[in-house]
Write a protein that holds these residues in place. Structure first.
Motif, mmCIF file in Angstrom:
data_model
loop_
_atom_site.group_PDB
_atom_site.id
_atom_site.type_symbol
_atom_site.label_atom_id
_atom_site.label_comp_id
_atom_site.label_asym_id
_atom_site.label_seq_id
_atom_site.Cartn_x
_atom_site.Cartn_y
_atom_site.Cartn_z
ATOM 1 N N SER A 18 -40.193 -76.441 -43.234
ATOM 2 C CA SER A 18 -39.358 -77.612 -43.494
ATOM 3 C C SER A 18 -40.069 -78.673 -44.325
ATOM 4 O O SER A 18 -39.432 -79.569 -44.859
ATOM 5 N N GLY A 19 -41.402 -78.591 -44.407
ATOM 6 C CA GLY A 19 -42.164 -79.628 -45.087
ATOM 7 C C GLY A 19 -42.311 -80.885 -44.244
ATOM 8 O O GLY A 19 -42.750 -81.917 -44.732
ATOM 9 N N LEU A 20 -41.958 -80.812 -42.974
ATOM 10 C CA LEU A 20 -41.999 -81.969 -42.082
ATOM 11 C C LEU A 20 -43.424 -82.494 -41.910
ATOM 12 O O LEU A 20 -43.664 -83.693 -41.939
ATOM 13 N N GLY A 21 -44.375 -81.608 -41.714
ATOM 14 C CA GLY A 21 -45.772 -82.001 -41.587
ATOM 15 C C GLY A 21 -46.078 -82.846 -40.360
ATOM 16 O O GLY A 21 -47.035 -83.604 -40.364
ATOM 17 N N ALA A 22 -45.257 -82.735 -39.327
ATOM 18 C CA ALA A 22 -45.430 -83.534 -38.119
ATOM 19 C C ALA A 22 -44.794 -82.808 -36.939
ATOM 20 O O ALA A 22 -44.121 -81.801 -37.108
ATOM 21 N N THR A 23 -45.004 -83.376 -35.742
ATOM 22 C CA THR A 23 -44.353 -82.843 -34.556
ATOM 23 C C THR A 23 -43.345 -83.854 -34.042
ATOM 24 O O THR A 23 -43.511 -85.064 -34.228
ATOM 25 N N ALA A 24 -42.301 -83.347 -33.420
ATOM 26 C CA ALA A 24 -41.261 -84.213 -32.858
ATOM 27 C C ALA A 24 -40.743 -83.581 -31.582
ATOM 28 O O ALA A 24 -40.819 -82.360 -31.400
ATOM 29 N N LYS A 25 -40.228 -84.428 -30.705
ATOM 30 C CA LYS A 25 -39.681 -83.930 -29.451
ATOM 31 C C LYS A 25 -38.350 -84.615 -29.192
ATOM 32 O O LYS A 25 -38.228 -85.823 -29.330
ATOM 33 N N PHE A 26 -37.361 -83.813 -28.845
ATOM 34 C CA PHE A 26 -36.071 -84.319 -28.404
ATOM 35 C C PHE A 26 -36.068 -84.214 -26.889
ATOM 36 O O PHE A 26 -36.090 -83.112 -26.345
ATOM 37 N N LYS A 27 -36.100 -85.351 -26.220
ATOM 38 C CA LYS A 27 -36.163 -85.387 -24.757
ATOM 39 C C LYS A 27 -34.748 -85.642 -24.246
ATOM 40 O O LYS A 27 -34.169 -86.697 -24.473
ATOM 41 N N THR A 28 -34.185 -84.645 -23.537
ATOM 42 C CA THR A 28 -32.823 -84.741 -23.037
ATOM 43 C C THR A 28 -32.813 -84.643 -21.513
ATOM 44 O O THR A 28 -33.844 -84.344 -20.897
ATOM 45 N N GLU A 29 -31.646 -84.837 -20.929
ATOM 46 C CA GLU A 29 -31.508 -84.727 -19.473
ATOM 47 C C GLU A 29 -31.675 -83.285 -19.001
ATOM 48 O O GLU A 29 -31.928 -83.035 -17.826
#
Length: 100
Positions: A18-29
């Protein structure tokens, strides 16, 4: 069940590089969706680990954001979405995932 749908949708949108070059988190219930955009191929899992940027949102609203049925700015202003961490990463996520 919805968490698996969200995880699969994010995998499809992200692709292998994706070329994002980072980490991400979607925190849901229902749990977390962790996106590792630093590795190629990119990976998506349900691990609950530290990320450069964390989005706290319900599974339902996360799917609406991906579908373009919920505006991210409106979600932020109404408390449906909370962002913690690197805002630069948040902007990249918005570009990568916005309404697809």
């Amino acid at each position: 069940m919805s968490l698996q749908i969200l995880t699969d949708r994010i995998k499809n949108i992200l692709g292998t590089d994706s070329g994002l070059g980072a980490t991400a988190k979607f925190k849901t219930e229902e749990g977390s969706v962790f996106v590792d955009g630093k590795t190629v191929p990119n990976s998506v899992s349900n691990e609950d680990v530290e990320a450069d940027c964390t989005f706290e949102v319900s599974t339902k609203n996360a799917l609406k954001l991906l579908d373009g049925d919920l505006n991210a700015m409106m979600a932020l202003m109404t408390g449906k979405l909370k962002i913690d961490g690197d805002m630069g990463v948040a902007m990249k996520i918005a570009e990568t995932f916005g309404g697809k």
